[in-house]
Design an enzyme around this catalytic site. Structure first.
Site, mmCIF file in Angstrom:
data_model
loop_
_atom_site.group_PDB
_atom_site.id
_atom_site.type_symbol
_atom_site.label_atom_id
_atom_site.label_comp_id
_atom_site.label_asym_id
_atom_site.label_seq_id
_atom_site.Cartn_x
_atom_site.Cartn_y
_atom_site.Cartn_z
ATOM 1 N N GLY A 59 0.840 -1.202 0.000
ATOM 2 C CA GLY A 59 0.000 0.000 0.000
ATOM 3 C C GLY A 59 0.867 1.242 0.000
ATOM 4 O O GLY A 59 1.877 1.302 0.682
ATOM 5 N N LEU A 62 -1.070 7.396 2.339
ATOM 6 C CA LEU A 62 -0.293 8.217 3.267
ATOM 7 C C LEU A 62 0.539 7.360 4.204
ATOM 8 O O LEU A 62 1.723 7.616 4.416
ATOM 9 C CB LEU A 62 -1.225 9.116 4.082
ATOM 10 C CG LEU A 62 -1.808 10.297 3.320
ATOM 11 C CD1 LEU A 62 -2.689 11.120 4.243
ATOM 12 C CD2 LEU A 62 -0.706 11.175 2.754
ATOM 13 N N GLY A 64 1.473 4.068 3.971
ATOM 14 C CA GLY A 64 2.462 3.221 3.311
ATOM 15 C C GLY A 64 3.605 4.016 2.713
ATOM 16 O O GLY A 64 4.783 3.682 2.897
ATOM 17 N N ARG A 349 -20.891 13.729 12.236
ATOM 18 C CA ARG A 349 -21.247 13.012 11.015
ATOM 19 C C ARG A 349 -22.309 11.943 11.239
ATOM 20 O O ARG A 349 -23.256 11.837 10.468
ATOM 21 C CB ARG A 349 -20.002 12.344 10.436
ATOM 22 C CG ARG A 349 -19.030 13.332 9.858
ATOM 23 C CD ARG A 349 -17.753 12.666 9.412
ATOM 24 N NE ARG A 349 -16.884 13.664 8.779
ATOM 25 C CZ ARG A 349 -15.671 13.401 8.316
ATOM 26 N NH1 ARG A 349 -15.168 12.192 8.414
ATOM 27 N NH2 ARG A 349 -14.950 14.345 7.757
ATOM 28 N N HIS A 420 -17.886 5.822 4.088
ATOM 29 C CA HIS A 420 -16.776 6.713 3.827
ATOM 30 C C HIS A 420 -15.476 6.206 4.427
ATOM 31 O O HIS A 420 -14.411 6.331 3.834
ATOM 32 C CB HIS A 420 -17.156 8.065 4.441
ATOM 33 C CG HIS A 420 -16.071 9.061 4.462
ATOM 34 N ND1 HIS A 420 -15.402 9.427 3.329
ATOM 35 C CD2 HIS A 420 -15.520 9.779 5.469
ATOM 36 C CE1 HIS A 420 -14.494 10.329 3.647
ATOM 37 N NE2 HIS A 420 -14.530 10.543 4.927
ATOM 38 N N GLU A 444 -5.593 3.418 7.919
ATOM 39 C CA GLU A 444 -6.989 2.983 8.040
ATOM 40 C C GLU A 444 -7.089 1.468 8.189
ATOM 41 O O GLU A 444 -8.080 0.955 8.721
ATOM 42 C CB GLU A 444 -7.775 3.453 6.804
ATOM 43 C CG GLU A 444 -9.288 3.294 6.943
ATOM 44 C CD GLU A 444 -10.070 3.745 5.710
ATOM 45 O OE1 GLU A 444 -9.480 4.413 4.842
ATOM 46 O OE2 GLU A 444 -11.265 3.426 5.631
ATOM 47 N N ARG A 454 -14.644 8.553 13.622
ATOM 48 C CA ARG A 454 -13.460 9.362 13.366
ATOM 49 C C ARG A 454 -13.851 10.816 13.167
ATOM 50 O O ARG A 454 -14.829 11.126 12.500
ATOM 51 C CB ARG A 454 -12.736 8.852 12.116
ATOM 52 C CG ARG A 454 -11.495 9.650 11.764
ATOM 53 C CD ARG A 454 -10.789 9.079 10.566
ATOM 54 N NE ARG A 454 -11.582 9.137 9.348
ATOM 55 C CZ ARG A 454 -11.811 10.253 8.655
ATOM 56 N NH1 ARG A 454 -11.316 11.396 9.064
ATOM 57 N NH2 ARG A 454 -12.537 10.219 7.550
#
Lengths: 662, 274, 226
Positions: A59, A62, A64, A349, A420, A444, A454
Site C-alpha cells: 500500500g 499516506l 504506506g 457526522r 466513507h 486505516e 473518526r
C-alpha cells in the site's frame, strides 16, 4: 465455499473472552510520558546493520508511502507494493478537508491535550487513550515534516500557515491545501518515497495485489502477490511485513472509496492469524452526492465544510414532490436545527447521517429516488452574497454541478449519506504490530486511534503519524529482537510455506475460473447485491433483526457466488474480472464478520447505532459497563465460529460521558 | 459526429440514449490493435462516461467476451488513473474534467464515440485502453522532490512562504499525473508535467535549494524516456483537467537554461541562483 | 530523447535545442527587420536603393557577415529538422482520431514545419535571383555598382514571380505568427501580466513584416507596368 452460518447465526452467543492473547503493550507511567519513555526503551538497530533487513510494505497511501520513505531513509531495504499503476494513485489522494494538528497557531486554546481529548470523545470512548495521545503529540511534527517537503499549505498574507475549523471542532486546528489536502500530503509522501527509490533504498512494485501473508516459524516473513499485468503469482520475502492497505468501505459496494480499494490484504492476514478489531465500526459521511440510478458505480463525497453555511431540510409533509423552490418556508422542516438547537447543522457526522436516513425512511426524501435531503445555501447567499459563497465553496459547487447538472447557487443541493471510512481494522498493539509477530498494520487498515467514530481531518493525521513517526521506531525494536540466524538471508522464497500458500492460492483461482466459465452472474452484480444487504441491514442503524437477516443472506450469497459467478478470460493473464472476483470473495467473508461484530456489540456508539440501544431522544446510548472494550476477532478456520476476544479499555485521563448535541 | 454510420436511433423517451462506440482493442504491447465497434443502449444522460463503459463491459462479460480494459480508480477526478482519448480529445470534450467526471449528458442519442488510449512512445499500451505511464514516475524519481528526511524538519512556521507563491505553487501542485498533456501534445511532450513539478517545488523556499539539480535531472530523464519536444502549441494546457498553465513550461525553460550552466560540480559558473 | 547518441548536456537536451533554435530565430527576425527597413529605400528611388546595396556589399566584412547570417539559417534549419523527426518518433502509433481543442494549437503552429519548408525553398530561389542572379550595372557619381533596382523591376514584372512571392509571404506570416510568440515562451517569458500584450505585439510584427515584404514585389510590379 464456506458455510459458517449453519452453526452460528441462530444464537448470538457471546463467546467472547478477555484474552491473554491481546497484549496492547501500552507503557506505564503518565500519559504525557508514555511515548517518550517507550521510545527510549525500544531497542535500536545498529546503523550498519539496517541494510541487512528487508521490509515489505503493501500500500502506498499516506501511511504506506510515508513509512516506505522513512524506513528507506533509515537504511532498511524496502520493497513497496501497490495495485495501481503508480503509488500516487492511492485513495488518500481523495481526502479534501484537511489535517489536524495541535499547533495552536491561532492562540484559541488548542493544545495536545485538547486534540487528544476531542479525538477520544469524538470516537465515543472506544479508542485507546495512549494511542490517541501519541497521535496528538506527533501531529505537530507531521505539519513540520510536510511543510519541509514542499506541501503547499494555505498561508496567510504574513506567509505563515493558515488554519480553519473543521467538522464542528471548537478550535481552528486544521491545516489545508485548498480542497485537495489529501492529494498534496500524498504527493509529498510519494515524492519522499520516489527519492528513496532514486537512492535504491526502496524497490517499487506497481500493479501488484497482495493475496497472502507468508508465516514462517510464527512470524510474518513474506507475501504472495498477483502481478496484475501477467496474472502470475509472485513471492517476496522479508524480515517484516507492513500492511497499509486502507479500509474496507467497498464492502458496501457503493461508497466514497476508490473502485479498487478493497479489504483483501487485511482479510488474508486475518485468516493467517491477525485478529480483526471492531469490524462493525464504519463511518457514514452525511454530505455525499446521492446516487442517480442503478448503474451508479461509486459515490462522491463533498467536504462537510458545506454544512458551515448550508441548511439541511426536507418537506414537512411526507410524499411532497414539489420542486424545492415551490415549497414555502412554512412547509419545510429544518430538522437538524429543530432537533439540535445548539449544534444545528453542525452535529457530528453520524448524527447528521442517521437523521437524514430517518427523514427519508419517513417518506420525506427528495429527488427522483427519494433518497436525499436538501442542503440549502439560499440563506447564506442572501446573507453573504454569492461571491463570498463562491470563494468558499466554488470548487465543490462546480463538482456538484458537473455530476448532477443542477446549479447549487439557484437550487438547493441534494445530499445523502454514504459509507466513507472504516474505523475497524486489524488489531494492533501500541507498536502497531498485529497478533502475528512481524506483521505491522498502519493507517486505516488498523483499528487503533479513532474508536467508534473518526473526527474530520483526523484520517490524514493518523496515516502520516503511523508512517512517519511511529513505525520507524517500533519496527526497529522488532527487528533488533529478531534472532539474527533467521533473517531473510536464510529464508528464501523456496521455503515450503511459500510453496504451500501459492498452491492454495492457485487452486482457488483455478476454482474461480472454472466456476467463472459456466457462471451467469457478473462480479458487479454480486457486489451490488452484497452492498444492498449491507446497506439495509448493517448500515446507519442496525438491529438484532436486520443483523440476523444479514447473517443468513451473506452466506447464501457467498454460496451462490461460488456456484454462479461469471468470469471471462484466463487466470494467468491480465484479468480485471478475476481481480474483482478475488476481492469480492474476501468481502463475502469479511462482511459476515462485520455483521457478527455488529450483532455482538449490543450498545450504540459512534458510527455503530443499534436501534435497541438509544436514549429517549433517539440518541446513541453507550453501554460502558458491558462494551467498554475492543472486540478483536480471531479466525478459527473455514466454517468455524470466530472467537471474539476483548481488550478492555481503561480511561484514566478522560472522563466517560454521554455525547449530547442538543 | 452524430449518426456517422447510419445506424438507427432507438433511444426511448426518458432521454435514454443509444450510442455507437468505436473502441481500440489491443491484446498487448507487442500485438497489433484495431478499432472495434459496439453499440450500447439505454444509456442515461446522468451516468458517467466510465459507467457507460461499465455497462458495455457487463454486456460483453455476459456474452462471454473479455471486457474492455481501462485504468480508473477514484472516479472523482483526483487520482489521475483514468485516461482515454474520446473523440480525439484526451479526457473528452468537457474542459477541466477527467474522463471519470465526464457525464453522458455531453453526448446525444445516436452519437458515435471514438475511444482510444493515450498514445506516446513513452506510454506503451498494456491492453485495450490501458497504457503504462510509469515514465511519469521515473521523471519524479529522477528529482521531483525536496530532500527532507523524516524528523529533520524545522518548525513549520519558521519558513514563511509568500502567500502569492504558495498559491502559485498549489496551482502547479494540483497536477494529477494523468498524462493527458502528453496525449494531447502533437509531439507527445511531457513538458507541462515536468514544468508543473518544477513550479510546485521551485516556488517554495524549501524547494529552492535543490532547484538547479532538480530541473536538470528531471529534464534529462524526460529526454531519455522518449518524450517529444515542446513546440508551444498549448494543447496540453487546453486539455489539462486541473488547468495547469503554460507559464509553468516557461518557468521550466528559464530554470533549465540557468541550471545547465549554474548547477553544481560541472566546473562552470557557480553563482547565486537568483 | 538522447540526441544522436550524444551525452546529455544543454546542447543535446530538448529544451537546449529549442532555445538555440529560438535564439537563431530571434537573430533571423532581427535580420528580416533590417532587411525590411533597408528595402524601403526602393520607394525613395533607384539611386538610394542601389547605393544602399552598394554600401553594404562594399564593406570588407561582408563575407564574414554573410557567413554568420548563413550559420543562423543553418542552425535554425538543422535543429528544426532534428526536432521534427524526434517529435514524429515520440508517437510511433498515431491516433485513429485526433482533433485539436481549438484553445491550443492553431493553423500557424500546426504548419510550422511546412511553412518553414516553404520559406527554405523561397530562400534558395531568392538568393539565386538576387544574390547570385543577373548582374546589371549602373553608376552614380562615377561609381559603378550593381543595378539591383532594375533586376527587381524586371523580375517582378513576371506575374508568376509576383504571385509566388506574395504567397510565400503569407506562409511567412503564419510561420512568424506562431514563431515570434514562441521565442518568448521558449526562453521563459510568460507572465499573465505581460504575455497577452507581448503576444499581440508579436502578431503585429509578423503582420508588418509580411505585409511590407509583400508590398515590395507588388510595388515593383506596378512600377514595371508604367
Amino acid at each position: 465455499m464456506t458455510d459458517i452460518n449453519s452453526n452460528s447465526n441462530s444464537n448470538s452467543n457471546s463467546n467472547s473472552n478477555s484474552s491473554s492473547k491481546l497484549d496492547s503493550k501500552i507503557p506505564s507511567g503518565p500519559i504525557e510520558k508514555k511515548w517518550d519513555e517507550h521510545r527510549f526503551n525500544l531497542k535500536l538497530v545498529n546503523p550498519a546493520n539496517k541494510r541487512k533487513y528487508n521490509v515489505i510494505i503493501v500500500g502506498t497511501g499516506l501511511a504506506g508511502a510515508s513509512a516506505a520513505a522513512s524506513l528507506g531513509e533509515l537504511g532498511y531495504n524496502v520493497q513497496v507494493f501497490c495495485l495501481q499503476d503508480s503509488p500516487r494513485r492511492a485513495h488518500s489522494i481523495a481526502a479534501q478537508g484537511g489535517i489536524n494538528a495541535a499547533k495552536s497557531y491561532q492562540n484559541d486554546g488548542d493544545s495536545i491535550w485538547r486534540l487528544f481529548y476531542d479525538t477520544v470523545k469524538g470516537g465515543d470512548y472506544r479508542a485507546r487513550e495512549a494511542n490517541v495521545y501519541r497521535l496528538a503529540q506527533v501531529s505537530n511534527n507531521i505539519i513540520d515534516q510536510c511543510a519541509a517537503q514542499g506541501v503547499p499549505f494555505a498561508r496567510d498574507y504574513s506567509g505563515y500557515l493558515a488554519n480553519r475549523s473543521f467538522g464542528g471542532a471548537q478550535v481552528s486546528r486544521t491545516f489545508y491545501a485548498r480542497g485537495q489536502t489529501g492529494q498534496q500530503l500524498l504527493i509529498g509522501a510519494y515524492q519522499a518515497l520516489m527519492r528513496q527509490r532514486n537512492d535504491k533504498k526502496v524497490k517499487l512494485y506497481t500493479r501488484r495485489e497482495m493475496l497472502d501473508v507468508i508465516i514462517i516459524d510464527g512470524k510474518a516473513r513474506g507475501i504472495l502477490v498477483r502481478n496484475l499485468i501477467t496474472g502470475k503469482i509472485e513471492r517476496y520475502v522479508a524480515d517484516a511485513v507492513i500492511l497499509a492497505t486502507g479500509g474496507y468501505g467497498n464492502s458496501y459496494f457503493l461508497s466514497t472509496n476508490a473502485m479498487c480499494s478493497n479489504g483483501s490484504a487485511i482479510w488474508r492476514a486475518h485468516k493467517r492469524g491477525a485478529f480483526f478489531a471492531n469490524p462493525c465500526f464504519t463511518q457514514i459521511h452525511p454530505t455525499c452526492i446521492p446516487m442517480s440510478g442503478d448503474h451508479q458505480s461509486k459515490l462522491t463525497l463533498m467536504s462537510e465544510s458545506l454544512r458551515n453555511d448550508g441548511r439541511v431540510w426536507v418537506p414537512a409533509r411526507a410524499g411532497d414532490k414539489r420542486p424545492a423552490n415551490q415549497i414555502p418556508e412554512s412547509e419545510r422542516d429544518y430538522y437538524l436545527e429543530r432537533i439540535y438547537p445548539s449544534f444545528g447543522n453542525l452535529v457530528p457526522r453520524d448524527v447528521a447521517s442517521r437523521n437524514a436516513k430517518l427523514q427519508c425512511d419517513a417518506g420525506k426524501g427528495v429527488g427522483s429516488t427519494g433518497l436525499a435531503v436538501f442542503l440549502d445555501f439560499a440563506h447564506a447567499i442572501k446573507r453573504d452574497g454569492e461571491d463570498k459563497i463562491r470563494a468558499r465553496y466554488g470548487n465543490l459547487f462546480e463538482m456538484y454541478e458537473r455530476i448532477t447538472a443542477e446549479n447549487p447557487y439557484k437550487n438547493p443541493m441534494r445530499i445523502y449519506p454514504a459509507v466513507h471510512y472504516t474505523m475497524g481494522g486489524l488489531w494492533v498493539d501500541y507498536n502497531l504490530m498485529s497478533t502475528i509477530p512481524g506483521l505491522f498494520v498502519l493507517g486505516e487498515a488498523n483499528f487503533s486511534d479513532h474508536g467508534a467514530n473518526r473526527l474530520g481531518a483526523s484520517a490524514l493525521m493518523q496515516g502520516l503519524a503511523d508512517g512517519y513517526f511511529v513505525i520507524p521506531y517500533t519496527i526497529g525494536d522488532y527487528l533488533a529482537r529478531l534472532n539474527t540466524s533467521s533473517t531473510s538471508e536464510k529464508i528464501d522464497t523456496n521455503n515450503t510455506s511459500f510453496a504451500n500458500s501459492e498452491k492454495e492460492l492457485n487452486e482457488e483461482i483455478r476454482k474461480l475460473m472454472s466456476v467463472g466459465s459456466r457462471g451467469k452472474k457478473t462480479t458487479t452484480e454480486f457486489h451490488r447485491e452484497l452492498g444492498k444487504i449491507m446497506w439495509s441491514n448493517v448500515g446507519m442503524s442496525r438491529s438484532e433483526g436486520t443483523l440476523k437477516s444479514a447473517l443468513t443472506e451473506i452466506p447464501r450469497l457467498r454460496e451462490e457466488f461460488w456456484k454462479d459467478v461469471k468470469i471471462t478470460g484466463k487466470g494467468d493473464d491480465l484479468n480485471v474480472e478475476l481481480e474483482h472476483a478475488l476481492r469480492l470473495r474476501d468481502f463475502l467473508e469479511l462482511n459476515e464478520l462485520m455483521t457478527r461484530d455488529a450483532l455482538e456489540r449490543k450498545e450504540s456508539c459512534g458510527g455503530h447505532f443499534r436501534d435497541e440501544s438509544q436514549t429517549k431522544d433517539n440518541e446513541a446510548l453507550r453501554d460502558d459497563e458491558n462494551f467498554c472494550h475492543v472486540a478483536a476477532w480471531e479466525y478459527t478456520g473455514e466454517g468455524k465460529m470466530p472467537i471474539r476476544h476483548k481488550e478492555e479499555l481503561k480511561f484514566e485521563n478522560v472522563h466517560l460521558s454521554q455525547r449530547s448535541y442538543k | 459526429m452524430s449518426n456517422m454510420n447510419g445506424h438507427e436511433h432507438n433511444g426511448n423517451g426518458n432521454g435514454e440514449m443509444t450510442l455507437f462506440l468505436k473502441i481500440w482493442r489491443q491484446k498487448c504491447c507487442s500485438e497489433k490493435g484495431k478499432m472495434c465497434e459496439y453499440t450500447v443502449k439505454g444509456i442515461s444522460p446522468d451516468i458517467s462516461f466510465l459507467e457507460m463503459l461499465d455497462i458495455l463491459n457487463q454486456d460483453l462479460i455476459k456474452r462471454g467476451e473479455e471486457p474492455v480494459v481501462f485504468d480508473h480508480d477514484c472516479r472523482e477526478g483526483i487520482c489521475g488513473a483514468c485516461s482515454l482519448v474520446i473523440n480525439g480529445i484526451p479526457h473528452g470534450p468537457e474542459v477541466l474534467t477527467t474522463t471519470c467526471q465526464l457525464h453522458m449528458r455531453k453526448f446525444k442519442d445516436g452519437d458515435t464515440i471514438v475511444i482510444e488510449p493515450f498514445r506516446a512512445k513513452a506510454f506503451p499500451v498494456i491492453r485495450d485502453l490501458m497504457v503504462d505511464r510509469v515514465a511519469l514516475d521515473e521523471i519524479i524519481t529522477s528529482g521531483g522532490y525536496i530532500s527532507a528526511n523524516t524528523g529533520a524538519a524545522p518548525e513549520a512556521n519558521s519558513i514563511p512562504v509568500r502567500q502569492e507563491n504558495a498559491e502559485l505553487s498549489m496551482d502547479a501542485a494540483a497536477c494529477v499525473g494523468c498524462g493527458a498533456c502528453v496525449a494531447a501534445c502533437n509531439n507527445a511532450s511531457a513538458m507541462l508535467f515536468v514544468g508543473a513539478k518544477v513550479s510546485h517545488l521551485g516556488l517554495l523556499p524549501q524547494g529552492e535549494i535543490e532547484g538547479r539539480e532538480r530541473v536538470y535531472n528531471m529534464v534529462k530523464k524526460m529526454d531519455e524516456l522518449g518524450f517529444g519536444n515542446c513546440t508551444n502549441e498549448a494543447e496540453c494546457e487546453a486539455v489539462c483537467p486541473k488547468g495547469i498553465k503554460l507559464s509553468n513550461i516557461a518557468r521550466l525553460n528559464r530554470q533549465f537554461a540557468l541550471s545547465s550552466f549554474l548547477k553544481k560540480d560541472d566546473g562552470g559558473l557557480k553563482q547565486e541562483w537568483n | 530523447m538522447e540526441c544522436c547518441g550524444l551525452k546529455f548536456n544543454y546542447f543535446t537536451s530538448s529544451i537546449g535545442k529549442k532555445q538555440i533554435m529560438t535564439v537563431s530565430a530571434f537573430l533571423l527576425i532581427s535580420f528580416s527587420i533590417v532587411h525590411m527597413i533597408g528595402n524601403i529605400l526602393m520607394y525613395v528611388g533607384p539611386k538610394y536603393f542601389n547605393l544602399y546595396a552598394y554600401t553594404l556589399t562594399a564593406n570588407p566584412l561582408l563575407p564574414l557577415a554573410e557567413l554568420v547570417l548563413a550559420s543562423f539559417f543553418v542552425v535554425h534549419i538543422l535543429l528544426a529538422i532534428i526536432l521534427v523527426v524526434e517529435n514524429y518518433l515520440a508517437r510511433p502509433q498515431k491516433y485513429y482520431m485526433k482533433v485539436n481543442t481549438g484553445k491550443g494549437a492553431s493553423f500557424a503552429s500546426a504548419t510550422m514545419p511546412w511553412t518553414g519548408a516553404i520559406m527554405l525553398v523561397f530562400l534558395i530561389f531568392h538568393l539565386l535571383h538576387f544574390r547570385f542572379g543577373t548582374i546589371y550595372t549602373t553608376s552614380y557619381d562615377g561609381k559603378e555598382m550593381r543595378d539591383l533596382y532594375r533586376l527587381m523591376i524586371e523580375f517582378f514584372a513576371q506575374p508568376a514571380y509576383l504571385v509566388w512571392y506574395v504567397a510565400t509571404m503569407i506562409a511567412f506570416a503564419f510561420h512568424l505568427g506562431h514563431g515570434i510568440q514562441s521565442i518568448f515562451q521558449t526562453v521563459g517569458i510568460n507572465y499573465s501580466k505581460y504575455t497577452p500584450c507581448i503576444n499581440k505585439l508579436c502578431l503585429l510584427l509578423s503582420l508588418v513584416l509580411s505585409v511590407m515584404f509583400s508590398a515590395y514585389p507588388i510595388w515593383s510590379y506596378v512600377k514595371g507596368l508604367q
